[in-house]
Write a protein that holds these residues in place. Structure first.
Motif, short mmCIF file in Angstrom:
data_model
loop_
_atom_site.label_atom_id
_atom_site.label_comp_id
_atom_site.label_asym_id
_atom_site.label_seq_id
_atom_site.Cartn_x
_atom_site.Cartn_y
_atom_site.Cartn_z
N ALA A 1 -0.01 18.24 -9.17
CA ALA A 1 0.15 16.79 -9.24
C ALA A 1 1.62 16.38 -9.22
O ALA A 1 1.97 15.34 -8.65
CB ALA A 1 -0.53 16.26 -10.50
N GLU A 2 2.50 17.18 -9.82
CA GLU A 2 3.93 16.85 -9.84
C GLU A 2 4.50 16.83 -8.44
O GLU A 2 5.29 15.94 -8.08
CB GLU A 2 4.70 17.84 -10.72
N ARG A 3 4.12 17.82 -7.64
CA ARG A 3 4.61 17.88 -6.26
C ARG A 3 4.07 16.71 -5.45
O ARG A 3 4.80 16.09 -4.67
CB ARG A 3 4.17 19.22 -5.63
N VAL A 4 2.81 16.38 -5.64
CA VAL A 4 2.21 15.25 -4.92
C VAL A 4 2.91 13.96 -5.30
O VAL A 4 3.22 13.12 -4.44
CB VAL A 4 0.70 15.15 -5.23
N ALA A 5 3.20 13.77 -6.59
CA ALA A 5 3.87 12.55 -7.04
C ALA A 5 5.25 12.42 -6.43
O ALA A 5 5.67 11.33 -6.02
CB ALA A 5 3.96 12.55 -8.57
N ALA A 6 5.98 13.53 -6.35
CA ALA A 6 7.31 13.50 -5.75
C ALA A 6 7.25 13.13 -4.28
O ALA A 6 8.07 12.34 -3.77
CB ALA A 6 8.00 14.85 -5.93
N LEU A 7 6.27 13.67 -3.56
CA LEU A 7 6.11 13.34 -2.15
C LEU A 7 5.72 11.88 -1.97
O LEU A 7 6.23 11.20 -1.05
CB LEU A 7 5.05 14.24 -1.52
N ARG A 8 4.86 11.39 -2.82
CA ARG A 8 4.44 9.99 -2.71
C ARG A 8 5.61 9.04 -2.96
O ARG A 8 5.73 8.00 -2.30
CB ARG A 8 3.30 9.71 -3.68
N GLU A 9 6.46 9.38 -3.89
CA GLU A 9 7.64 8.56 -4.14
C GLU A 9 8.57 8.55 -2.93
O GLU A 9 9.13 7.51 -2.56
CB GLU A 9 8.38 9.07 -5.38
N ILE B 1 0.82 10.70 2.59
CA ILE B 1 1.79 11.74 2.89
C ILE B 1 1.45 12.39 4.24
O ILE B 1 0.37 12.97 4.38
CB ILE B 1 1.80 12.81 1.79
N PRO B 2 2.33 12.32 5.24
CA PRO B 2 2.02 12.93 6.53
C PRO B 2 2.13 14.45 6.47
O PRO B 2 3.03 14.99 5.82
CB PRO B 2 3.08 12.34 7.46
N LEU C 1 0.81 -1.21 0.00
CA LEU C 1 0.00 0.00 0.00
C LEU C 1 0.85 1.27 0.00
O LEU C 1 0.35 2.34 -0.30
CB LEU C 1 -0.93 0.00 1.21
N ALA C 2 2.11 1.16 0.33
CA ALA C 2 2.97 2.34 0.37
C ALA C 2 3.17 2.93 -1.02
O ALA C 2 3.44 4.11 -1.16
CB ALA C 2 4.32 2.00 0.99
N ALA C 3 3.04 2.10 -2.03
CA ALA C 3 3.22 2.58 -3.40
C ALA C 3 1.95 2.39 -4.23
O ALA C 3 2.01 2.17 -5.43
CB ALA C 3 4.39 1.83 -4.06
N ALA C 4 0.80 2.46 -3.56
CA ALA C 4 -0.47 2.28 -4.26
C ALA C 4 -0.65 3.34 -5.33
O ALA C 4 -0.20 4.47 -5.21
CB ALA C 4 -1.62 2.34 -3.26
N ARG C 5 -1.32 2.96 -6.41
CA ARG C 5 -1.52 3.87 -7.53
C ARG C 5 -2.39 5.04 -7.12
O ARG C 5 -3.29 4.91 -6.28
CB ARG C 5 -2.15 3.12 -8.70
N ALA D 1 12.40 13.13 6.93
CA ALA D 1 11.01 13.57 6.96
C ALA D 1 10.75 14.78 6.07
O ALA D 1 9.66 14.94 5.52
CB ALA D 1 10.60 13.90 8.40
N ALA D 2 11.75 15.65 5.93
CA ALA D 2 11.54 16.85 5.12
C ALA D 2 11.26 16.51 3.66
O ALA D 2 10.60 17.29 2.96
CB ALA D 2 12.77 17.76 5.21
N GLU D 3 11.73 15.36 3.21
CA GLU D 3 11.53 14.96 1.82
C GLU D 3 10.21 14.23 1.61
O GLU D 3 9.74 14.12 0.47
CB GLU D 3 12.68 14.06 1.35
N ALA D 4 9.64 13.70 2.68
CA ALA D 4 8.45 12.85 2.55
C ALA D 4 7.27 13.35 3.35
O ALA D 4 6.40 12.57 3.74
CB ALA D 4 8.80 11.43 2.96
N SER D 5 7.20 14.64 3.62
CA SER D 5 6.10 15.18 4.41
C SER D 5 5.86 16.63 4.03
O SER D 5 6.65 17.25 3.32
CB SER D 5 6.41 15.09 5.91
#
Length: 277
Positions: free
Chosen positions: A164-172, A101-102, A3-7, A119-123
């Motif tokens: 969407a680009e920013r969201v995709a980067a955070l999700r990755e 994304i927290p 689920l961490a990489a769910a579409r 955390a700064a890269e993933a939140s």
């Protein structure tokens, strides 16, 4: 961690908030409940406008409602993580491992578990503490939820409008961080030897950190250590000599007492000569 990489198509809810606003005595005393109430109320308002924009799930301090919260996290893009009784929340790890994304509200939340993730890269951080920090207090000075209503509305508007680009980067980044925040289910976990690779789990990261802390002593430190070892060796020799001396004294004393015991007194000799019967 599938689920961490769910579409993205599986993320039907934009924003999720799971938590309670009562029963947390420390959170109430420190003022964080005001933040939580403002966030909950704004989430409800957004839900009334669009049911997929924000959803709130109640979770008790004993864990009631946790399964529903995890299901919500797995279907959401952003998961709000305001402080409660402490800066840390189990919901932060739940969100990351479920690919959500927290969203933080206190700068120290990004300093949690730094050996395991960045955390700064993933939140996302909305710092609600500037005024408090300026006066030296890391918690809210105002405990009225209405004061934070505008902040909550602006926060959710920004999350909803995030490109969407920013969201995709955070999700990755979240998907990369997820394995490092949990213990691997399979034996061996991450890479062998505790290396910090892409598949390394929480234990691997901890072992790597401990190894990094092992420092070679300086010449002066090594000399002091050798002196301590020499003193301890000399103390052991001296202690052994004292024990040997004491043992010899005990042997001499016991021998002397034994000889005295064999010498009969005149009275004892008279008693032996007395007729029996």
């Amino acid at each position: 961690l599938p689920l961490a990489a769910a579409r993205p198509a599986e993320r039907t809810t934009r924003i999720a908030y799971a938590g309670a606003v009562w029963g947390h005595l420390d959170s109430e005393a420190m003022g964080f409940n005001a933040w939580r109430r403002a966030i909950r109320d704004e989430c409800r308002r957004q839900h009334d406008k669009d049911s997929n924009s924000c959803k709130w799930s109640w979770v008790s301090m004993r864990g009631s409602g946790a399964p529903a919260a995890l299901t919500l996290y797995a279907a959401s893009t952003f998961c709000l993580q305001p402080p409660g009784d402490t800066i840390s929340r189990s919901g932060i790890v739940d969100a990351v491992t479920l690919g959500c994304i927290p969203v933080f509200f206190h700068p120290q939340q990004r300093e949690l578990w730094t050996d395991h993730w960045r955390a700064a890269e993933a939140s996302v951080l909305f710092d609600w503490t500037p005024a408090a920090w300026a006066e030296g207090a890391p918690q809210p000075l105002v405990k009225d939820p209405a004061v934070y209503a505008a902040r909550a509305a602006a926060m959710m508007a920004e999350l909803i409008a995030m490109p969407a680009e920013r969201v995709a980067a955070l999700r990755e980044a979240v998907a990369r961080a997820a394995p490092a925040l949990v213990y691997a289910a399979s034996e061996g976990g991450g890479q062998a030897g505790g290396t910090r690779g892409a598949s390394a789990d929480a234990v691997d990261h901890l072992v790597a950190r401990m190894r990094a802390l092992r420092l070679e002593p300086s010449t002066e430190e090594q000399a002091r250590y050798e002196q301590q070892l020499a003193r301890r060796a000399a103390d052991r020799v001296a202690h052994k000599a004292r024990r040997a001396e004491h043992s010899a004294w005990l042997a001499t004393r016991n021998d002397t007492l034994g000889k005295r015991g064999k010498e009969r007194s005149p009275k004892a000799k008279r008693l032996e000569r007395r007729p029996k019967g």
